[in-house]
Scaffold this active site. Structure first.
Site: not given
Ligand code: COA
Length: 380
Positions: A261, A317
């Site tokens: 991320h 996700d």
């Protein structure tokens, strides 16, 4: 003085916002001051959508009014469903959703006015219509008739109902609600930035949201959940995970989908909640394969990233893929589900952007040639 280049807008603050804050070092996420874990455990998606657009959570009366305001908007123009029927069979749901949002402008009497009242009105329509569009496309491409929304059901419940045609169980509705709450908002991520940048030209909401849907679709953003499931399906079993991960990491540019991320340096708190949801679903359904494969992938990635001194953890996700799989959704529907949730966050940001707009216009450092003389075409 040489300009500073921040590739990928890394570390750049484009404005102030009241909507959401991420503390990437501590793994914390708040929507208007409320911790995401508490919202995921206790709030409905409607309460969270209301929260994102207002200063605080709704009272009981405010929530009922909000639900009533959403109800008339669940249906979409029949022309959009007709368009879906004419789409080539291989059309991906995110292409269908993006096109549908763009088409919706043509069926709105007042698409272009960017007063806050009008933006809020369109926001209500889109929050109600996104689940209808996503579910209708999924049914139409399988030769099934779309299902009209049941005004008594919540957005999460309606989405499941409109997908399957059967009234969902409270447990499935709750899982859907949790997923929608977790995906509703996440600061200046790529699609939200795109929505705000598009709106900063004072163009209309439909244009900004069409652009945002296009951005969300990318595999480095919302499209990662689909890629995670495609990978798990291709790998097939727990014992093949290690080889798969090592093969990807052998290439310095290799990326294991669902990990890493830009902002979080520790575990994304949404991934933690979804891991718990996935574990519970795996126990209840007896279909533990996807969860077990996910745990093994997390274990191997943890070990390998530690060896390389990198902080790359599962993101939202990663576990959402096995959750959606256990709810019975096909992999290419995962990103539209993300959009069904994120529309409320995008709208919260458009309200902020239109309320105090400044055109977004960054610059590029030119490194091309200068001083060239034009040659007529006959001499080139
Ligand atoms: N798999 C393997 N290595 C990864 C990785 C992943 N998914 N994500 C990051 N890394 C490593 C990179 O190799 C890089 O190492 P380096 O510094 O030696 O080059 C380092 O971590 C930083 O990665 P980088 O890609 O520069 O970070 P970023 O902030 O640009 O990327 C993402 C963030 C999300 C684009 C990236 O983590 C990624 O591509 N993840 C997979 C797609 C995904 O799940 N997206 C959904 C995000 S919610």
């Amino acid at each position: 003085m040489e300009p500073t280049i921040n590739r990928g807008l890394d570390g750049i603050y484009i404005d102030t916002s009241q909507v959401c804050h991420i503390d990437g070092q501590r793994g914390e996420l708040i929507y208007r001051g409320y911790d995401i874990r508490e919202l995921a455990n206790k709030a409905s998606y409607e309460e969270v959508a209301y929260l994102l657009w207002h200063d605080d959570l709704p009272t009981r009366t405010q929530l009922e009014t909000f639900r009533q305001q959403l109800r008339p908007h669940f249906a979409v123009p029949p022309e959009i469903l007709e368009h879906f029927r004419r789409c080539p069979l291989a059309t991906q749901p995110m292409h269908a959703l993006r096109s549908a949002v763009s088409m919706l402008a043509a069926y709105d009497d007042n698409p272009d006015e960017v007063s806050l009242n009008n933006v809020r009105r369109i926001g209500l329509k889109l929050v109600a219509q996104f689940p209808t569009i996503a579910a209708a496309f999924e049914r139409i491409r399988h030769g099934l008739a779309p299902v009209a929304a049941d005004p008594e059901l919540s957005i999460a419940g309606n989405f499941l109902y409109q997908l399957t045609g059967a009234k969902p169980t409270p447990a499935a509705t709750r899982v859907m609600d949790v997923a929608l709450v977790l995906h509703a908002e996440h600061g200046a991520n790529a699609s939200t930035f795109v929505a705000r940048a598009t709106a900063s030209t004072l163009t209309d909401v439909y244009s900004a949201i069409t652009a945002a849907v296009g951005s969300l679709k990318g595999p480095l953003h919302g499209g990662a959940n689909t890629e995670v499931m495609k990978a798990l399906e291709a790998i097939g079993s727990v014992d093949k995970i290690e080889r798969y991960v090592l093969d990807i990491l052998a290439d310095p540019k290799g990326r294991v989908m669902g990990f890493g991320h830009r902002v979080y340096r520790v575990l994304d708190p949404r991934a933690n909640v979804l891991r718990e949801v996935a574990e519970k679903l795996a126990e209840e359904s007896g279909e533990s394969k996807w969860f077990e494969m996910s745990l093994e992938m997390e274990r191997v990635m943890d070990r390998e990233m530690e060896k390389r001194g990198k902080q790359v953890k599962p993101n939202v996700d990663f576990f959402s893929a096995s959750v959606y799989r256990m709810l019975g959704f096909p992999a290419d529907m995962y990103t539209p589900i993300f959009a069904v949730a994120r529309i409320s966050g995008w709208m919260a940001h458009l309200l902020e952007q239109y309320a105090d707009n400044r055109l977004m216009r960054p610059q590029l450092v030119y490194q091309g040639p200068v001083g060239r003389r034009f040659k007529p075409i006959a001499e080139r």
